[in-house]
Design a protein around this motif. Structure first.
Motif, PDB file in Angstrom:
ATOM      1  N   LYS A  62       0.823  -1.214   0.000  1.00 55.44           N
ATOM      2  CA  LYS A  62       0.000   0.000   0.000  1.00 55.44           C
ATOM      3  C   LYS A  62       0.859   1.266   0.000  1.00 55.44           C
ATOM      4  O   LYS A  62       0.689   2.155  -0.837  1.00 55.44           O
ATOM      5  CB  LYS A  62      -0.914   0.013   1.249  1.00 55.44           C
ATOM      6  CG  LYS A  62      -1.755  -1.233   1.409  1.00 55.44           C
ATOM      7  CD  LYS A  62      -2.573  -1.195   2.679  1.00 55.44           C
ATOM      8  CE  LYS A  62      -1.770  -1.209   3.966  1.00 55.44           C
ATOM      9  NZ  LYS A  62      -1.050  -2.451   4.266  1.00 55.44           N
ATOM     10  N   SER A  63       1.777   1.330   0.941  1.00 56.24           N
ATOM     11  CA  SER A  63       2.612   2.525   1.025  1.00 56.24           C
ATOM     12  C   SER A  63       3.450   2.685  -0.232  1.00 56.24           C
ATOM     13  O   SER A  63       3.651   3.798  -0.719  1.00 56.24           O
ATOM     14  CB  SER A  63       3.531   2.456   2.243  1.00 56.24           C
ATOM     15  OG  SER A  63       2.781   2.430   3.423  1.00 56.24           O
ATOM     16  N   THR A  64       3.938   1.581  -0.757  1.00 55.34           N
ATOM     17  CA  THR A  64       4.759   1.657  -1.961  1.00 55.34           C
ATOM     18  C   THR A  64       3.962   2.263  -3.115  1.00 55.34           C
ATOM     19  O   THR A  64       4.450   3.148  -3.826  1.00 55.34           O
ATOM     20  CB  THR A  64       5.273   0.252  -2.341  1.00 55.34           C
ATOM     21  OG1 THR A  64       5.928  -0.309  -1.208  1.00 55.34           O
ATOM     22  CG2 THR A  64       6.223   0.307  -3.500  1.00 55.34           C
ATOM     23  N   HIS A 104       2.624  11.040   5.170  1.00 53.46           N
ATOM     24  CA  HIS A 104       3.326   9.770   5.252  1.00 53.46           C
ATOM     25  C   HIS A 104       3.006   8.993   6.512  1.00 53.46           C
ATOM     26  O   HIS A 104       2.573   9.542   7.512  1.00 53.46           O
ATOM     27  CB  HIS A 104       4.831   9.996   5.138  1.00 53.46           C
ATOM     28  CG  HIS A 104       5.224  10.376   3.754  1.00 53.46           C
ATOM     29  ND1 HIS A 104       5.505   9.453   2.803  1.00 53.46           N
ATOM     30  CD2 HIS A 104       5.309  11.588   3.162  1.00 53.46           C
ATOM     31  CE1 HIS A 104       5.779  10.085   1.668  1.00 53.46           C
ATOM     32  NE2 HIS A 104       5.667  11.380   1.856  1.00 53.46           N
ATOM     33  N   GLN A 105       3.302   7.680   6.409  1.00 53.86           N
ATOM     34  CA  GLN A 105       3.054   6.788   7.534  1.00 53.86           C
ATOM     35  C   GLN A 105       3.938   7.175   8.723  1.00 53.86           C
ATOM     36  O   GLN A 105       3.497   7.168   9.856  1.00 53.86           O
ATOM     37  CB  GLN A 105       3.356   5.355   7.090  1.00 53.86           C
ATOM     38  CG  GLN A 105       2.993   4.304   8.102  1.00 53.86           C
ATOM     39  CD  GLN A 105       3.019   2.909   7.475  1.00 53.86           C
ATOM     40  OE1 GLN A 105       3.445   2.738   6.344  1.00 53.86           O
ATOM     41  NE2 GLN A 105       2.572   1.935   8.218  1.00 53.86           N
ATOM     42  N   GLU A 106       5.201   7.501   8.441  1.00 55.88           N
ATOM     43  CA  GLU A 106       6.087   7.950   9.502  1.00 55.88           C
ATOM     44  C   GLU A 106       6.101   9.466   9.464  1.00 55.88           C
ATOM     45  O   GLU A 106       6.106  10.067   8.398  1.00 55.88           O
ATOM     46  CB  GLU A 106       7.509   7.415   9.289  1.00 55.88           C
ATOM     47  CG  GLU A 106       7.594   5.925   8.999  1.00 55.88           C
ATOM     48  CD  GLU A 106       7.154   5.052  10.164  1.00 55.88           C
ATOM     49  OE1 GLU A 106       7.181   5.540  11.312  1.00 55.88           O
ATOM     50  OE2 GLU A 106       6.761   3.905   9.936  1.00 55.88           O
ATOM     51  N   MET A 184      -3.483   9.782   2.492  1.00 57.42           N
ATOM     52  CA  MET A 184      -3.206   9.695   3.922  1.00 57.42           C
ATOM     53  C   MET A 184      -2.820   8.264   4.268  1.00 57.42           C
ATOM     54  O   MET A 184      -3.630   7.355   4.165  1.00 57.42           O
ATOM     55  CB  MET A 184      -4.443  10.081   4.731  1.00 57.42           C
ATOM     56  CG  MET A 184      -4.955  11.462   4.403  1.00 57.42           C
ATOM     57  SD  MET A 184      -6.237  11.919   5.571  1.00 57.42           S
ATOM     58  CE  MET A 184      -6.576  13.577   5.011  1.00 57.42           C
ATOM     59  N   ASP A 185      -1.560   8.095   4.670  1.00 60.04           N
ATOM     60  CA  ASP A 185      -1.080   6.752   4.997  1.00 60.04           C
ATOM     61  C   ASP A 185      -1.181   6.535   6.504  1.00 60.04           C
ATOM     62  O   ASP A 185      -0.371   7.041   7.267  1.00 60.04           O
ATOM     63  CB  ASP A 185       0.360   6.585   4.501  1.00 60.04           C
ATOM     64  CG  ASP A 185       0.781   5.119   4.452  1.00 60.04           C
ATOM     65  OD1 ASP A 185       0.055   4.276   5.007  1.00 60.04           O
ATOM     66  OD2 ASP A 185       1.833   4.832   3.865  1.00 60.04           O
ATOM     67  N   GLU A 186      -2.167   5.795   6.930  1.00 63.16           N
ATOM     68  CA  GLU A 186      -2.436   5.515   8.346  1.00 63.16           C
ATOM     69  C   GLU A 186      -2.375   6.777   9.216  1.00 63.16           C
ATOM     70  O   GLU A 186      -1.610   6.845  10.164  1.00 63.16           O
ATOM     71  CB  GLU A 186      -1.459   4.455   8.862  1.00 63.16           C
ATOM     72  CG  GLU A 186      -1.572   3.165   8.068  1.00 63.16           C
ATOM     73  CD  GLU A 186      -0.809   2.013   8.720  1.00 63.16           C
ATOM     74  OE1 GLU A 186      -0.720   2.018   9.955  1.00 63.16           O
ATOM     75  OE2 GLU A 186      -0.355   1.132   7.990  1.00 63.16           O
ATOM     76  N   PRO A 187      -3.216   7.761   8.889  1.00 58.70           N
ATOM     77  CA  PRO A 187      -3.143   9.023   9.636  1.00 58.70           C
ATOM     78  C   PRO A 187      -3.616   8.879  11.072  1.00 58.70           C
ATOM     79  O   PRO A 187      -3.249   9.680  11.924  1.00 58.70           O
ATOM     80  CB  PRO A 187      -4.065   9.957   8.852  1.00 58.70           C
ATOM     81  CG  PRO A 187      -5.054   9.039   8.218  1.00 58.70           C
ATOM     82  CD  PRO A 187      -4.291   7.787   7.894  1.00 58.70           C
ATOM     83  N   SER A 417       8.062  -2.597   5.732  1.00 54.41           N
ATOM     84  CA  SER A 417       6.839  -1.808   5.820  1.00 54.41           C
ATOM     85  C   SER A 417       6.610  -1.448   7.293  1.00 54.41           C
ATOM     86  O   SER A 417       7.150  -2.100   8.186  1.00 54.41           O
ATOM     87  CB  SER A 417       5.662  -2.603   5.282  1.00 54.41           C
ATOM     88  OG  SER A 417       5.233  -3.543   6.237  1.00 54.41           O
ATOM     89  N   GLY A 418       5.818  -0.404   7.525  1.00 56.49           N
ATOM     90  CA  GLY A 418       5.616   0.099   8.889  1.00 56.49           C
ATOM     91  C   GLY A 418       5.200  -0.982   9.861  1.00 56.49           C
ATOM     92  O   GLY A 418       5.748  -1.099  10.963  1.00 56.49           O
ATOM     93  N   GLY A 419       4.227  -1.777   9.486  1.00 56.86           N
ATOM     94  CA  GLY A 419       3.722  -2.810  10.379  1.00 56.86           C
ATOM     95  C   GLY A 419       4.769  -3.870  10.695  1.00 56.86           C
ATOM     96  O   GLY A 419       4.843  -4.378  11.803  1.00 56.86           O
TER      97      GLY A 419
HETATM   98 MG   LIG Z   1       2.592   1.171   4.904  1.00 52.02          MG
END
Ligand SMILES: [Mg+2]
Ligand SMILES: Nc1ncnc2c1ncn2[C@@H]1O[C@H](COP(=O)(O)OP(=O)(O)OP(=O)(O)O)[C@@H](O)[C@H]1O
Lengths: 513, 353
Positions: A62-64, A104-106, A184-187, A417-419
Motif C-alpha cells: 500500500k505505502s509503496t 506519510h506513515q512515519e 493519507m497513509d495511516e493518519p 513496511s511500517g507494520g
Molecule cells: Mg505502509
C-alpha cells in the motif's frame, strides 16, 4: 502523452476535461526492490469527491503504491493518469505540481522548527527584501488552523508536541497544498477517538469540495465510517475494488488475508496471581501527579485516556526513561529504584515505546541487530562476545512467529513496511523474556491478522504470569484485552473500571471528566 | 522466550500465501555483499592507473617496486592506528579532532621517559635507561586520559563532540609545547626505538585493526557502538548505558592516538611538539573514504584499513610520478570530498530507489 506540469496546471485550472471519469488512475504498476516484488501489475482508480480506502496486510504494498503516486518511488512499469492525462511523477515536487499531496506513515517534521515553518517549508511567504516574513507565515498558519479547527500555536516547536499533535500538523500541511488528491497513509495510528472524529470532519469537508482522498488504514470501523470505496491488495497484487456499503467486515478480511480470522480479541481468563508491580503516588512534576496502581501477575491493565493525559509519560517514568520526581515503585513487594532503562531491564521489565521512529528503530541497522539490542545486556554473551548463532536462531524463530515479512534478517529495518517494523520491535522485547511488559500502542500500524496474533501472544504471556500494562488509543483493543482499565485525564488518574463494567461510554466519561 | 508461547494456537483456515507472510528458515544465512568491496575496487583502480601512468610517463612499474610499497604502508600505519579509533567514534555519531595533538603530546611525554643515560640533556636525568615498558605505559596512559576527558565532556555535559575535541586538540598541542618549552626530546633508548623500527609500525597497525574489527563485529561493545550511532534515544530505551559507553569509545580512541604517538616517536627516534599535526584529518578521511558515515551507525574497520591504504597509495603514487606536492594536497582534498559525496549519494539512493 506526457504533459509538463505547467500544462497540467493550466488544464486543471480550466476545470473541464471531458470523459474524465477518474480523478487519478494507475494501471499495470510494478515495483520490485532487491529480493521483493512490492507491487505486481496493480491498478488503482480514484474518483473525484470520494474517500477511497486502501486495505491489505502489512507489506502488501500500500505505502509503496502511494509513494509512487507521490513521486517518491519510480515504478518499473505502469501508467499513471491524472484527469485522463498521462503524467510522469519524477519527484515529490512533480506530484505536488500535479495536485497530489501525501501524509506519510512515519512523521516527517523537523523537530527544531516551529509548526508554521514546518507547514510552509519551501513556500515561505517572503517580504520585500526576500527574507522570510514570519508574521505573514504565522497568520497564514493561524488561518489554516481556524479553517481546520486545530487549536495549536503556530509558533510552538514541533519537537515539543505530542505525537498526535504532530500528526495534526502533518494533516494541516498536506491540506495547505490545496491539492486535488490527498493521500493519507495511516493518519489515525497516532490519534485517539476524539482526534479521529476531528480528522473525519476535515476529510468530509474536503470531500465535499471535490477532492479525492486516498485513505490507508488497518482499522475496519474507520473504513465503514469514512470510506466510499475501498481497494484491497495482497502480497503486492491487486485483489479488487468495492463500494464500502456492499460488504461486511468479514468479506474484507477474507479479501485481505485470504482466510478467516475467527476471533479478534482472543482474551482468555487466566489465573491472576500476586501483585507484581505496585506504583504509589508516582509524580513527575508538571506532567502527572499521584499516580497509584498495581498490576498482578497474569493481569492485563489497560491504560486509557486522551492524548496528553499522561499515559505514555507514566510508562516512561516506570521504565526509568524519565525518572520520577517523587513516589515509589515496588516489584514483588520490594521497593526498587529505577533510575534508567538499564535498571528497569535488570528488574525484568520490557517497554515497547509509542514512537517507532524516534525511540524504536535503529534505521541503519538490519533486522537481526534491531531485535537483539535489548537482550544483550545480560544474555547471549560470553566474555563480551555475542553468541551469534544462538541469537540468530532465536531471532529467526521470533520473526517467523510474528510473521515479519522480509527476504531475510539481514535486510535493513528501514526497508520494511511500517507494520513489519513494529513486529520487529515487539520481538525485541519478547526476547528479553520479561515479567512486566509495558506496551504503548502495541498494534499501531499492524494488520488485522497480525493484530489478533499479537493479542494472542499477550494473552499467552499473561497466562505464564507476566504482568501487562497496555496503553492503547483504540478503544476496542483496550476493552477487549484488559482485565481492568485505568483511565487518566490531564496527568491524574480519574478511575478504574473492571472488565465487566468497562464500556466505551464509561471510559470516555472518565477520560473527558 | 519460553517455548510454549512459540506456537499460539493457529486459527487460520485455508492457506496463507506460502512464504509471503513468514521468513524462510534458510534465509538467515544469506549475507549481502560486504560494502567494502566497492572501496576495494577503487583501491585496485587507483593502483592500476598509477601502474599505467608509470609505464607511459616514466617507463617504470609502480606496483613492481616492493620497497616503495613498504615505505608507503609504513608511512600510513600511524594514521591507520588513529583511524581505527576515530572510526569507532564516528560510528557513534561523533567526531574526534584531538587525535593529532594527542599524538604530539604522548610522543613528547613517552619520549621523556625513554631517554638513554648516554644522552647528556635528558629531561629527567635521574630517570634514564628505563625499560621500554615504562614510557609505553605512560604514553598509553596519557592517551587514555585525554580520551576519557573527551568522553566525559561529551557524554555527561552534552557538549557537542566537535567542540569538546576541538578544545582538547588545542590544549593538548599547547601542553606538548609547554612540556619542554618547545625543545625536542632526543637520545632515546635502543629498546624504545625498536617499536618504530623495520616493519613494526605496520604490525602494530594490523594488530589493532584486527582486534577492533573483531570487537565491533562480534562483541556487545561493538553492537552498542552501532546502536548509539543509529539512534541514541532508542539505544537508551533498550537499556544501553549510553553515557558510559560513549566514554569507553572516546577512551579507546584516545588510547589508540597515544599508541600512535609512541610509534611516531620511536620511528623518528626523537619527539617534537609539532608531531602529528593534521593527522586527525587524515584519520577522519581514511574512515570516510572507507565508508564510515558521518551521520552515525554505519562503518567498518576493514573499510577504514582500505581507506588508509588509499590515502597512502595516492601520496606514494604522486611522488612516484614526481607530481608537485601542492597538487597532491589539492587532489587529496578532492578525493575526501568525493568520498563524502558518494556516501550522501548512497544514502539518497537507498532512501529513494
Ligand atoms: Mg505502509
Ligand atoms: N525501500 C525498500 N527497499 C526494499 N524493500 C522495500 C522498500 N520499501 C518497501 N519494501 C518492501 O515492499 C513491500 C511492501 O511494503 P509497503 O511499505 O508498501 O507495505 P504496506 O502495505 O504499506 O504495509 P504496512 O501496512 O505494514 O504499512 C514490503 O515487503 C517491504 O519490505
Amino acid at each position: 502523452m506526457v504533459l509538463s506540469p505547467q500544462t497540467m496546471a493550466a488544464v486543471r485550472q480550466s476545470g473541464a476535461i471531458p470523459g474524465a471519469e477518474y480523478l487519478l488512475s494507475a494501471e499495470g504498476v510494478r515495483k520490485a526492490f532487491p529480493g521483493v516484488v512490492a507491487l505486481d501489475d496493480v491498478q488503482f482508480k480514484l474518483k473525484r469527491g470520494t474517500v477511497h480506502a486502501l486495505m491489505g496486510e502489512n507489506g502488501a504494498g500500500k505505502s509503496t503504491l502511494m509513494k509512487i503516486l507521490a513521486g517518491i518511488y519510480q515504478p518499473d512499469a505502469g501508467e499513471i493518469r491524472m484527469k485522463n492525462q498521462a503524467i510522469r511523477l519524477a519527484s515529490p515536487l512533480d506530484a505536488l505540481e500535479n495536485g497530489i499531496a501525501m501524509i506519510h506513515q512515519e512523521l516527517n517534521l523537523m523537530p527544531f522548527m516551529t509548526v508554521a515553518e514546518n507547514i510552509w517549508i519551501r513556500r515561505e511567504p517572503k517580504n520585500r527584501l526576500g527574507f522570510v516574513d514570519h508574521g505573514a507565515m504565522n497568520r497564514q498558519t493561524a488561518d489554516l488552523f481556524r479553517r481546520l479547527n486545530i487549536g495549536l500555536d503556530p509558533e510552538s516547536l514541533v519537537g515539543e508536541l505530542s505525537v498526535a499533535n504532530r500528526q495534526m500538523v502533518e494533516i494541516a500541511k498536506a491540506v495547505s497544498y490545496e491539492s486535488d488528491v490527498l493521500i493519507m497513509d495511516e493518519p489515525t495510528s497516532a490519534l485517539t477517538e476524539t482526534e479521529v472524529e476531528h480528522l473525519f470532519t476535515i476529510i468530509r469537508d474536503l470531500r465535499s469540495q471535490g477532492i479525492g482522498i486516498v485513505y490507508i488504514t488497518h482499522k475496519m470501523n474507520e473504513l465503514f465510517e469514512i470510506a466510499d470505496e475501498f481497494s484491497v491488495f495482497r502480497d503486492g497484487k491487486y485483489i479488487g475494488t468495492h463500494a464500502s456499503t456492499d460488504v461486511t467486515r468479514d468479506d474484507i478480511i477474507r479479501m485481505m488475508v485470504g482466510r478467516e480470522i475467527t476471533q479478534m480479541f482472543p482474551k482468555e481468563e487466566v489465573p491472576i496471581g500476586d501483585v507484581l508491580l505496585k506504583v504509589e503516588n508516582l509524580t513527575l512534576d508538571g506532567v502527572f501527579r499521584d499516580v497509584s496502581f498495581e498490576v498482578r501477575s497474569g493481569e492485563i491493565l489497560g491504560l486509557a485516556g486522551l492524548v496528553g493525559s499522561g499515559r505514555s509519560n507514566v510508562a516512561e517514568t516506570i521504565f526509568g526513561v524519565t525518572p520520577a520526581t517523587s513516589g515509589t515503585i515496588s516489584i514483588d513487594g520490594r521497593q526498587v529504584d529505577i533510575s534508567s532503562p538499564t535498571e528497569a531491564i535488570r528488574n525484568r521489565m520490557a517497554f515497547l515505546t509509542e514512537d517507532r521512529k524516534d525511540t524504536g528503530c535503529f534505521l541503519p541497522l538490519d533486522i537481526l541487530e534491531n531485535m537483539q539490542l535489548a537482550v544483550l545486556q545480560d544474555r547471549y554473551t560470553r566474555a563480551g562476545f555475542v553468541q551469534e548463532g544462538k541469537l540468530a536462531r532465536d531471532c529467526q524463530e521470533m520473526s517467523a512467529k510474528l510473521r515479519v515479512k522480509t527476504p531475510n534478517l539481514y535486510e535493513r529495518i528501514e526497508n520494511l513496511s511500517g507494520g513489519n517494523q513494529q513486529k520487529v520491535l515487539i520481538g525485541r522485547w519478547l526476547l528479553t523474556n520479561p515479567r512486566i511488559l509495558i506496551l504503548d500502542e502495541p498494534t499501531r500500524g499492524i494488520d488485522v491478522g497480525a493484530k489478533a496474533e499479537i493479542h494472542r501472544f499477550v494473552t499467552e504471556l499473561a497466562r505464564q504470569g507476566v504482568a501487562v500494562v497496555m496503553i492503547s488509543s483504540e478503544m476496542p483493543e483496550v476493552l477487549g484485552m484488559s482485565d481492568r482499565v485505568m483511565v487518566m485525564h490531564e496527568g491524574r488518574v480519574t478511575g478504574f473500571l473492571d472488565r465487566a463494567e468497562a464500556t466505551q461510554v464509561r471510559v470516555m466519561e472518565l477520560a473527558a471528566q | 522466550m519460553s517455548s510454549d508461547i512459540a506456537n499460539p494456537t493457529n486459527t487460520t483456515a485455508g492457506s496463507v500465501a506460502a512464504g509471503a507472510g513468514t521468513t524462510r528458515p534458510e534465509a538467515i544465512r544469506r549475507r549481502r555483499m560486504p560494502p567494502e568491496f566497492n572501496i576495494f575496487l577503487v583501491l585496485i583502480g587507483i593502483a592500476l592507473i598509477y601502474e599505467l601512468l608509470g609505464w607511459t610517463m616514466i617507463g617504470q612499474s609502480f606496483l613492481g617496486n616492493q620497497q616503495r610499497l613498504t615505505i608507503m604502508i609504513l608511512q600510513v600505519s600511524v594514521i591507520g592506528i588513529i583511524a581505527v579509533g576515530v572510526t569507532q567514534v564516528i560510528i557513534t555519531g561523533g567526531i574526534d579532532l584531538s587525535s593529532g595533538s594527542v599524538v604530539g603530546l604522548t610522543a613528547m611525554i613517552a619520549a621523556s621517559f625513554a631517554q638513554a643515560s648516554t644522552w647528556s640533556r635528558a629531561l629527567y636525568p635521574a630517570l634514564t635507561d628505563l625499560p621500554a615498558i615504562v614510557p609505553i605505559a605512560i604514553g598509553l596512559g596519557v592517551g587514555l586520559a585525554a580520551g576519557i576527558v573527551n568522553g566525559v565532556l561529551i557524554a555527561y555535559t552534552r557538549i557537542p563532540p566537535f567542540i569538546a575535541t576541538l578544545g582538547m586538540m588545542v590544549s593538548a598541542r599547547g601542553l606538548s609545547k609547554w612540556y619542554t618549552k618547545g625543545q625536542p626530546v632526543s637520545g632515546l633508548t635502543e629498546q624504545f626505538n625498536f617499536i618504530g623500527s623495520g616493519i613494526w609500525p605496520v604490525i602494530v597497525f594490523l594488530a589493532v585493526a584486527v582486534i577492533f574489527h573483531v570487537a565491533l563485529r562480534y562483541t556487545r561493545y561493538g553492537k552498542f557502538t552501532y546502536a548509539i550511532g543509529a539512534n541514541m534515544q532508542a539505544a537508551r530505551v533498550s537499556g544501553i548505558n549510553v553515557e558510559r559507553h560513549l566514554v569507553k569509545v572516546y577512551a579507546i580512541a584516545g588510547l589508540l592516538a597515544g599508541l600512535a604517538g609512541i610509534v611516531t616517536a620511536a620511528r623518528a627516534q626523537t619527539a617534537q611538539a609539532g608531531m602529528g599535526i593534521s593527522y586527525e584529518l587524515d584519520a577522519i578521511a581514511a574512515a570516510v573514504i572507507g565508508g564510515t558515515s558521518l551521520t552515525g551507525g554505519v562503518g567498518r574497520i576493514t573499510g577504514t584499513v582500505i581507506g588508509t591504504i588509499i590515502l597512502g597509495i595516492m601520496t606514494s603514487g604522486f611522488t612516484f610520478l614526481r607530481v608537485d606536492a601542492y597538487y597532491q594536497e589539492i587532489v587529496k582534498g578532492v578525493i575526501i570530498v568525493a568520498a563524502v559525496v558518494a556516501d550522501v549519494y548512497r544514502q539518497k539512493k537507498r532512501a529513494k530507489r
